[in-house]
Structures are given as C-alpha cells and as structure tokens.
Design a protein around this motif. Structure first.
Motif, mmCIF file in Angstrom:
data_model
loop_
_atom_site.group_PDB
_atom_site.id
_atom_site.type_symbol
_atom_site.label_atom_id
_atom_site.label_comp_id
_atom_site.label_asym_id
_atom_site.label_seq_id
_atom_site.Cartn_x
_atom_site.Cartn_y
_atom_site.Cartn_z
ATOM 1 N N ASP A 21 -8.195 8.741 -4.060
ATOM 2 C CA ASP A 21 -8.395 7.471 -4.764
ATOM 3 C C ASP A 21 -7.176 6.569 -4.623
ATOM 4 O OD1 ASP A 21 -9.902 5.768 -6.757
ATOM 5 O OD2 ASP A 21 -8.082 6.164 -7.912
ATOM 6 N N LYS A 22 -5.975 7.131 -4.826
ATOM 7 C CA LYS A 22 -4.750 6.339 -4.712
ATOM 8 C C LYS A 22 -4.571 5.798 -3.299
ATOM 9 C CE LYS A 22 0.300 6.727 -5.117
ATOM 10 N NZ LYS A 22 1.436 7.634 -5.484
ATOM 11 N N LEU A 23 -4.779 6.658 -2.305
ATOM 12 C CA LEU A 23 -4.586 6.237 -0.925
ATOM 13 C C LEU A 23 -5.651 5.225 -0.503
ATOM 14 C CD1 LEU A 23 -2.641 6.760 1.403
ATOM 15 C CD2 LEU A 23 -4.215 8.501 2.239
ATOM 16 N N SER A 24 -6.876 5.416 -0.969
ATOM 17 C CA SER A 24 -7.948 4.468 -0.645
ATOM 18 C C SER A 24 -7.608 3.073 -1.146
ATOM 19 C CB SER A 24 -9.261 4.946 -1.264
ATOM 20 O OG SER A 24 -10.297 4.012 -1.029
ATOM 21 N N ARG A 25 -7.018 2.981 -2.334
ATOM 22 C CA ARG A 25 -6.634 1.676 -2.863
ATOM 23 C C ARG A 25 -5.478 1.080 -2.064
ATOM 24 N NH1 ARG A 25 -4.530 2.749 -7.403
ATOM 25 N NH2 ARG A 25 -5.172 4.874 -7.867
ATOM 26 N N LEU A 26 -4.529 1.905 -1.664
ATOM 27 C CA LEU A 26 -3.401 1.411 -0.872
ATOM 28 C C LEU A 26 -3.851 0.878 0.487
ATOM 29 C CD1 LEU A 26 -0.731 4.185 -1.567
ATOM 30 C CD2 LEU A 26 -0.536 1.769 -2.198
ATOM 31 N N MET A 80 13.213 7.160 6.694
ATOM 32 C CA MET A 80 12.819 5.751 6.696
ATOM 33 C C MET A 80 13.905 4.824 7.232
ATOM 34 S SD MET A 80 9.672 5.184 5.674
ATOM 35 C CE MET A 80 9.664 3.527 4.988
ATOM 36 N N ASP A 81 15.182 5.205 7.126
ATOM 37 C CA ASP A 81 16.225 4.321 7.636
ATOM 38 C C ASP A 81 16.327 4.353 9.156
ATOM 39 O OD1 ASP A 81 17.282 6.869 7.812
ATOM 40 O OD2 ASP A 81 19.225 6.362 6.933
ATOM 41 N N GLY A 82 15.499 5.185 9.808
ATOM 42 C CA GLY A 82 15.464 5.228 11.261
ATOM 43 C C GLY A 82 14.181 4.691 11.846
ATOM 44 N N LEU A 83 13.308 4.132 11.008
ATOM 45 C CA LEU A 83 12.016 3.622 11.465
ATOM 46 C C LEU A 83 11.986 2.096 11.461
ATOM 47 C CD1 LEU A 83 9.504 5.991 9.629
ATOM 48 C CD2 LEU A 83 10.266 6.094 12.008
ATOM 49 N N PRO A 84 11.148 1.496 12.308
ATOM 50 C CA PRO A 84 10.950 0.049 12.228
ATOM 51 C C PRO A 84 10.190 -0.283 10.949
ATOM 52 C CG PRO A 84 9.410 1.024 13.796
ATOM 53 C CD PRO A 84 10.335 2.122 13.372
ATOM 54 N N LEU A 85 10.730 -1.182 10.149
ATOM 55 C CA LEU A 85 10.115 -1.520 8.861
ATOM 56 C C LEU A 85 9.397 -2.860 8.971
ATOM 57 C CD1 LEU A 85 12.901 -0.440 6.340
ATOM 58 C CD2 LEU A 85 10.853 0.816 7.036
ATOM 59 N N ASP A 86 8.096 -2.809 8.871
ATOM 60 C CA ASP A 86 7.267 -4.011 8.887
ATOM 61 C C ASP A 86 6.892 -4.346 7.446
ATOM 62 O OD1 ASP A 86 5.321 -5.759 10.788
ATOM 63 O OD2 ASP A 86 4.273 -5.187 8.956
ATOM 64 N N GLN A 87 6.848 -5.624 7.120
ATOM 65 C CA GLN A 87 6.590 -5.991 5.723
ATOM 66 C C GLN A 87 5.136 -5.793 5.307
ATOM 67 O OE1 GLN A 87 7.162 -10.153 4.843
ATOM 68 N NE2 GLN A 87 6.532 -10.809 6.901
ATOM 69 N N HIS A 88 4.236 -5.573 6.272
ATOM 70 C CA HIS A 88 2.824 -5.406 5.938
ATOM 71 C C HIS A 88 2.292 -3.993 6.194
ATOM 72 C CE1 HIS A 88 2.507 -9.684 5.266
ATOM 73 N NE2 HIS A 88 2.985 -9.940 6.481
ATOM 74 N N ALA A 89 2.759 -3.328 7.230
ATOM 75 C CA ALA A 89 2.275 -1.978 7.537
ATOM 76 C C ALA A 89 2.534 -1.043 6.359
ATOM 77 C CB ALA A 89 2.968 -1.447 8.792
ATOM 78 N N PRO A 129 5.837 -2.918 -1.953
ATOM 79 C CA PRO A 129 4.423 -2.605 -2.167
ATOM 80 C C PRO A 129 3.794 -1.810 -1.033
ATOM 81 C CG PRO A 129 4.706 -4.920 -1.597
ATOM 82 C CD PRO A 129 6.082 -4.371 -1.839
ATOM 83 N N ASN A 130 4.467 -1.748 0.121
ATOM 84 C CA ASN A 130 3.885 -1.039 1.263
ATOM 85 C C ASN A 130 4.590 0.286 1.558
ATOM 86 O OD1 ASN A 130 6.216 -2.401 2.119
ATOM 87 N ND2 ASN A 130 5.496 -2.548 4.235
ATOM 88 N N VAL A 131 5.412 0.783 0.618
ATOM 89 C CA VAL A 131 6.059 2.096 0.754
ATOM 90 C C VAL A 131 5.667 2.939 -0.448
ATOM 91 C CG1 VAL A 131 8.237 3.363 0.909
ATOM 92 C CG2 VAL A 131 8.003 1.141 2.046
#
Length: 295
Positions: free
Chosen positions: A199-204, A94-103, A180-182
């Motif tokens: 179920d968990k992924l559907s809610r996310l 994750m420290d090598g990826l672009p971090l978007d606050q919504h994706a 909330p998005n990780v």
C-alpha cells in the motif's frame, strides 16, 4: 561523477551511472546486499505491471547497474530502449548515485547482523572464490566477523559488505529522507506487514490497483511463493548464476546471529553501532518501525 562520492571495488563501479540517462519516472531500489533487494524489486515489478504472472527477469529488466559483469554500453543501450517505466537496482550508498528530483529512490534496510549472516550464506552459494579472504569456509579464527567490523565503506571492503558500508548506506539515505522522492523501508516491517508495504509503495509510485488484484500481487510476493518458484524470482534464475536458485531464498528469518557470536564480538558490534548512530536511529536500523519488542 560531479558531487558524487566514488565507490570503486573489484565487483562494482558507480561511475557506470554516468552512462544512464535518468528519466523522471524511474524507480531506484537502493540497499546494502541481503536486505530485501530482490524482494523489493519484485514488489516494484508487480506494482508497475499490475500482473501477478509478470516475468520479472530482474538482472535484465531491472538491472544492477553498478556491477561490472555486463559491459556498461550494453546495459545503457538496453535501458535507453525501454519504453515502459523503468526500475534499476544499486548497492551503492545514496551519496554515490545520481540524484534526480523526480525519480523515486526506495531504500531498504535490515538488522545489520541478519544481513551479515545472510551474506555468509550467500557467498557460499556463488560459484566464485573471490570472497574467500573475507568469508573463509573454515573460519576457526573468527576472521569473517572481524572483517565485518574492521572493513571500510568503499573500495574492496565495500564489495564485501562490512558494517561500515551498511552504516554509510543508512546515514546517507537518512540525510535525504526529507525529500518526497526518497523513502526508507525496513525488512522487518515488510515481513510483519507485506500488505502495508504494498500500500505504501503503491502510493509512492502512483500505481493504484483494485483490492482483488492487490491481494493477488501480495500473494505472489510472499517469501514462500518466491522460494518455491526460485527460478522465476532469483536474479538470473535458471541461468546457473547461483549454485542453487532456491538457496538464494535461504530462510528470510531474523535473529540469525543468536548463539553464533561471542560476547566480545557482540560488545564490539555494539560499540561501533553506538559510535555512529543515535539510540533512535540504531533501534530503527535494527528492528524497523515496530521496535525490538516486535522482533
């Protein structure tokens, strides 16, 4: 690449992400190799489409951006032209990826020893010899496991998936897990409770479906169904990328290392895990939320 760590190996290059315009509804599936990447991508594809017969075509429709096999301008153009909600795959921590606050970032983990032994099978199924130095076919000297323990987290070593790379994945994802998005998922939990994973992924993702349709989607994503229809579900299935598409889904079981490592090898593995993780983090990374008693 501002404020992102560089992960540059002979097979992968995380600078390729600089050419991707991130959208706020994008879904990233971020994992070390052989930790349930294709499984999670399939679940995402099923939930986003709501179609149990969807042709996932993961390598094209949900591409592995980091890998150098395809020219990046072509990958970027294809992603930019997509009008539906997109999902992409990465084996970069994750420290090598672009971090978007919504994706949404869906991080999946597996017992490191299971991932390692699954990777041993995986490289034998690839029609390339690049991995021979790390994974010799006739390994009488224990080279494979020694390199697993000694390799670094990035560069040439990272592409061969040593333990340090898995630990980097976990620690960088855990450091962001309060967002909330990780979200962190575990292969063992997916195996024990596939319906709960859906179920968990559907809610996310905000993708509700009726109980009847959800049951169909879950059946589609079972290991046996994906293995039986390997040409449909394997990355680049039916295109000769693997020696055997079916062998890509070799077994899906856990505990692959039992009886295959010496006491000294296990002691060395334990020492490295304990040096980098708290007891609680080690237990989760190895066994998921249910712990070792459920293994």
């Amino acid at each position: 690449m501002t404020n992102r760590k560089l992960y540059l190996g002979p097979l992968t290059d995380n600078r390729r992400w600089d050419m991707v315009n991130i959208r706020p509804d994008d879904v990233f599936v971020v994992t070390p190799p052989k930790c349930g990447t294709t499984w999670m991508q399939t679940i995402v594809a099923l939930l986003l489409s709501g179609d149990p017969e969807v042709e996932t075509e993961l390598s094209v429709k949900m591409p592995w951006v980091d890998i150098r096999i395809r020219e990046m301008p072509e990958v970027a153009d294809r992603l930019e032209s997509m009008t539906h909600r997109r999902s992409m795959k990465s084996h970069t921590p994750m420290d090598g990826l672009p971090l978007d606050q919504h994706a949404q970032y869906i991080c999946v983990f597996r017992h490191p020893l299971d991932a390692h032994f699954s990777y041993r099978k995986h490289v034998r199924n690839l029609p390339i010899s690049w991995f021979e130095m790390w994974y010799p076919e006739d390994d009488t000297e224990g080279t494979t496991f020694r390199r697993f323990l000694d390799g670094g987290a990035e560069g040439f070593d990272g592409d061969a998936m040593p333990l340090a790379h898995i630990l980097r994945h976990y620690t960088t994802a855990k450091a962001l897990a309060q967002r909330p998005n990780v979200s962190l998922f575990h292969y063992a939990d997916m195996t024990r409770d596939l319906a709960g994973t859906f179920d968990k992924l559907s809610r996310l993702l905000g993708t509700p479906h009726s109980p009847d349709l959800m049951a169909q989607l879950i059946r589609t994503a079972t290991f046996d169904n994906m293995k039986d229809k390997a040409e449909r579900f394997a990355p680049a299935g039916g295109k000769g990328f693997f020696k055997s598409d079916s062998e890509f889904f070799h077994s899906g079981t856990s505990g692959k290392w039992h009886g295959n490592l010496t006491d000294d090898e296990l002691l060395s593995y334990d020492a490295m895990m304990d040096a980098h993780l708290t007891p609680e983090d080690r237990e989760w990374l190895e066994y998921g939320s249910a712990g070792p008693m459920a293994a």
